[in-house]
Design a protein around this motif. Sequence first.
Motif, PDB file in Angstrom:
ATOM      1  N   ARG A 176       0.824  -1.215   0.000  1.00  0.00           N
ATOM      2  CA  ARG A 176       0.000   0.000   0.000  1.00  0.00           C
ATOM      3  C   ARG A 176       0.856   1.262   0.000  1.00  0.00           C
ATOM      4  NH1 ARG A 176      -3.104  -1.289   4.173  1.00  0.00           N
ATOM      5  NH2 ARG A 176      -4.418  -2.604   2.897  1.00  0.00           N
ATOM      6  N   GLU A 177       1.934   1.257   0.763  1.00  0.00           N
ATOM      7  CA  GLU A 177       2.805   2.437   0.828  1.00  0.00           C
ATOM      8  C   GLU A 177       3.494   2.711  -0.510  1.00  0.00           C
ATOM      9  OE1 GLU A 177       5.459   5.068   3.537  1.00  0.00           O
ATOM     10  OE2 GLU A 177       3.841   3.778   4.191  1.00  0.00           O
ATOM     11  N   ALA A 178       3.852   1.663  -1.225  1.00  0.00           N
ATOM     12  CA  ALA A 178       4.532   1.821  -2.522  1.00  0.00           C
ATOM     13  C   ALA A 178       3.583   2.290  -3.613  1.00  0.00           C
ATOM     14  CB  ALA A 178       5.180   0.504  -2.940  1.00  0.00           C
ATOM     15  N   HIS A 179       2.296   2.059  -3.428  1.00  0.00           N
ATOM     16  CA  HIS A 179       1.293   2.419  -4.435  1.00  0.00           C
ATOM     17  C   HIS A 179       0.481   3.599  -3.929  1.00  0.00           C
ATOM     18  CE1 HIS A 179       1.689  -1.052  -7.189  1.00  0.00           C
ATOM     19  NE2 HIS A 179       2.143  -1.648  -6.105  1.00  0.00           N
ATOM     20  N   GLN A 180       0.961   4.789  -4.170  1.00  0.00           N
ATOM     21  CA  GLN A 180       0.251   6.004  -3.782  1.00  0.00           C
ATOM     22  C   GLN A 180      -0.199   6.737  -5.040  1.00  0.00           C
ATOM     23  OE1 GLN A 180      -0.319   7.034  -0.477  1.00  0.00           O
ATOM     24  NE2 GLN A 180       0.438   4.960  -0.069  1.00  0.00           N
ATOM     25  N   LEU A 181      -1.351   7.363  -4.969  1.00  0.00           N
ATOM     26  CA  LEU A 181      -1.857   8.157  -6.077  1.00  0.00           C
ATOM     27  C   LEU A 181      -1.102   9.475  -6.132  1.00  0.00           C
ATOM     28  CD1 LEU A 181      -3.856   8.809  -8.357  1.00  0.00           C
ATOM     29  CD2 LEU A 181      -5.463   9.571  -6.593  1.00  0.00           C
ATOM     30  N   SER A 237      -0.945   9.304 -11.661  1.00  0.00           N
ATOM     31  CA  SER A 237      -0.144   8.104 -11.817  1.00  0.00           C
ATOM     32  C   SER A 237       0.037   7.451 -10.451  1.00  0.00           C
ATOM     33  CB  SER A 237       1.217   8.432 -12.437  1.00  0.00           C
ATOM     34  OG  SER A 237       1.944   9.302 -11.588  1.00  0.00           O
ATOM     35  N   CYS A 238       0.622   6.261 -10.480  1.00  0.00           N
ATOM     36  CA  CYS A 238       0.909   5.515  -9.259  1.00  0.00           C
ATOM     37  C   CYS A 238       2.379   5.697  -8.921  1.00  0.00           C
ATOM     38  CB  CYS A 238       0.595   4.038  -9.480  1.00  0.00           C
ATOM     39  SG  CYS A 238       0.977   2.996  -8.076  1.00  0.00           S
ATOM     40  N   SER A 239       2.672   5.897  -7.665  1.00  0.00           N
ATOM     41  CA  SER A 239       4.060   6.099  -7.250  1.00  0.00           C
ATOM     42  C   SER A 239       4.928   4.870  -7.504  1.00  0.00           C
ATOM     43  CB  SER A 239       4.121   6.491  -5.771  1.00  0.00           C
ATOM     44  OG  SER A 239       3.572   5.472  -4.962  1.00  0.00           O
ATOM     45  N   ALA A 240       4.315   3.700  -7.695  1.00  0.00           N
ATOM     46  CA  ALA A 240       5.080   2.493  -8.008  1.00  0.00           C
ATOM     47  C   ALA A 240       5.494   2.459  -9.475  1.00  0.00           C
ATOM     48  CB  ALA A 240       4.274   1.241  -7.667  1.00  0.00           C
ATOM     49  N   GLY A 241       4.948   3.364 -10.281  1.00  0.00           N
ATOM     50  CA  GLY A 241       5.335   3.466 -11.686  1.00  0.00           C
ATOM     51  C   GLY A 241       4.659   2.467 -12.596  1.00  0.00           C
ATOM     52  N   ASP A 242       3.625   1.785 -12.116  1.00  0.00           N
ATOM     53  CA  ASP A 242       2.989   0.766 -12.947  1.00  0.00           C
ATOM     54  C   ASP A 242       1.594   1.142 -13.441  1.00  0.00           C
ATOM     55  OD1 ASP A 242       1.825   0.586 -10.469  1.00  0.00           O
ATOM     56  OD2 ASP A 242       2.049  -1.577 -10.273  1.00  0.00           O
ATOM     57  N   TRP A 243       1.207   2.419 -13.292  1.00  0.00           N
ATOM     58  CA  TRP A 243      -0.088   2.874 -13.773  1.00  0.00           C
ATOM     59  C   TRP A 243      -0.061   4.386 -13.960  1.00  0.00           C
ATOM     60  CZ3 TRP A 243      -3.408   6.417 -11.490  1.00  0.00           C
ATOM     61  CH2 TRP A 243      -4.676   6.544 -12.080  1.00  0.00           C
ATOM     62  N   GLU A 260     -11.458   7.105  -8.921  1.00  0.00           N
ATOM     63  CA  GLU A 260     -12.095   5.866  -9.372  1.00  0.00           C
ATOM     64  C   GLU A 260     -11.145   5.036 -10.232  1.00  0.00           C
ATOM     65  OE1 GLU A 260     -15.726   6.978 -11.326  1.00  0.00           O
ATOM     66  OE2 GLU A 260     -16.630   7.696  -9.454  1.00  0.00           O
ATOM     67  N   GLU A 261     -10.415   5.680 -11.135  1.00  0.00           N
ATOM     68  CA  GLU A 261      -9.445   4.971 -11.984  1.00  0.00           C
ATOM     69  C   GLU A 261      -8.326   4.366 -11.133  1.00  0.00           C
ATOM     70  OE1 GLU A 261      -9.251   4.475 -15.464  1.00  0.00           O
ATOM     71  OE2 GLU A 261     -11.348   5.123 -15.463  1.00  0.00           O
ATOM     72  N   PHE A 262      -7.864   5.116 -10.139  1.00  0.00           N
ATOM     73  CA  PHE A 262      -6.818   4.602  -9.264  1.00  0.00           C
ATOM     74  C   PHE A 262      -7.342   3.416  -8.445  1.00  0.00           C
ATOM     75  CE2 PHE A 262      -4.254   4.651  -5.319  1.00  0.00           C
ATOM     76  CZ  PHE A 262      -3.015   4.408  -5.893  1.00  0.00           C
ATOM     77  N   ASP A 263      -8.596   3.499  -8.009  1.00  0.00           N
ATOM     78  CA  ASP A 263      -9.191   2.383  -7.283  1.00  0.00           C
ATOM     79  C   ASP A 263      -9.237   1.124  -8.150  1.00  0.00           C
ATOM     80  OD1 ASP A 263      -9.527   3.899  -4.984  1.00  0.00           O
ATOM     81  OD2 ASP A 263     -11.651   4.309  -5.364  1.00  0.00           O
ATOM     82  N   LEU A 264      -9.525   1.276  -9.442  1.00  0.00           N
ATOM     83  CA  LEU A 264      -9.502   0.127 -10.353  1.00  0.00           C
ATOM     84  C   LEU A 264      -8.097  -0.459 -10.446  1.00  0.00           C
ATOM     85  CD1 LEU A 264     -11.786   1.403 -13.250  1.00  0.00           C
ATOM     86  CD2 LEU A 264     -12.333  -0.362 -11.549  1.00  0.00           C
ATOM     87  N   HIS A 265      -7.103   0.405 -10.546  1.00  0.00           N
ATOM     88  CA  HIS A 265      -5.705  -0.050 -10.575  1.00  0.00           C
ATOM     89  C   HIS A 265      -5.376  -0.828  -9.305  1.00  0.00           C
ATOM     90  CE1 HIS A 265      -1.365  -0.108 -10.377  1.00  0.00           C
ATOM     91  NE2 HIS A 265      -1.383   0.744  -9.357  1.00  0.00           N
ATOM     92  N   MET A 266      -5.745  -0.273  -8.167  1.00  0.00           N
ATOM     93  CA  MET A 266      -5.434  -0.940  -6.905  1.00  0.00           C
ATOM     94  C   MET A 266      -6.225  -2.238  -6.747  1.00  0.00           C
ATOM     95  SD  MET A 266      -2.939   0.550  -5.590  1.00  0.00           S
ATOM     96  CE  MET A 266      -2.910  -0.295  -4.015  1.00  0.00           C
ATOM     97  N   GLY A 267      -7.416  -2.304  -7.314  1.00  0.00           N
ATOM     98  CA  GLY A 267      -8.160  -3.555  -7.327  1.00  0.00           C
ATOM     99  C   GLY A 267      -7.422  -4.625  -8.118  1.00  0.00           C
ATOM    100  N   ALA A 268      -6.790  -4.213  -9.233  1.00  0.00           N
ATOM    101  CA  ALA A 268      -5.998  -5.155 -10.031  1.00  0.00           C
ATOM    102  C   ALA A 268      -4.764  -5.608  -9.252  1.00  0.00           C
ATOM    103  CB  ALA A 268      -5.595  -4.509 -11.349  1.00  0.00           C
ATOM    104  N   VAL A 269      -4.127  -4.684  -8.533  1.00  0.00           N
ATOM    105  CA  VAL A 269      -2.983  -5.045  -7.686  1.00  0.00           C
ATOM    106  C   VAL A 269      -3.442  -6.041  -6.628  1.00  0.00           C
ATOM    107  CG1 VAL A 269      -1.338  -4.158  -5.956  1.00  0.00           C
ATOM    108  CG2 VAL A 269      -1.725  -2.882  -8.092  1.00  0.00           C
ATOM    109  N   GLN A 270      -4.569  -5.767  -6.027  1.00  0.00           N
ATOM    110  CA  GLN A 270      -5.122  -6.645  -5.003  1.00  0.00           C
ATOM    111  C   GLN A 270      -5.409  -8.040  -5.573  1.00  0.00           C
ATOM    112  OE1 GLN A 270      -9.049  -5.549  -3.657  1.00  0.00           O
ATOM    113  NE2 GLN A 270      -8.586  -6.255  -1.581  1.00  0.00           N
TER     114      GLN A 270
END
Length: 73
Positions: free
Chosen positions: A17-22, A38-44, A57-67
């Motif tokens: 969670r810490e690595a993936h910040q909006l 973008s995502c602080s992890a550089g993958d979105w 909402e778009e970031f939540d979709l990204h984090m849902g995919a990470v999850q």
Amino acid sequence: MTDRPSWRDDPALAEVREAHQLLSEPFDDDKRQQYLGSCSAGDWEAGRPLDAEALQEEFDLHMGAVQDDLRSR
């Protein structure tokens, strides 16, 4: 619909969670305030300017995919 917890509350994401910040920056289009994100992890990244709600909402979709990825391992 899924019965998984929200990514914000999911213990499986505690370590990432810490690595993936909006990250966002303002993008003015003279009509309304929009943001590039973008995502602080550089993958979105959003790929287009969005208003604050749509960006979240778009970031939540990204984090849902990470999850999903972490829970499938």
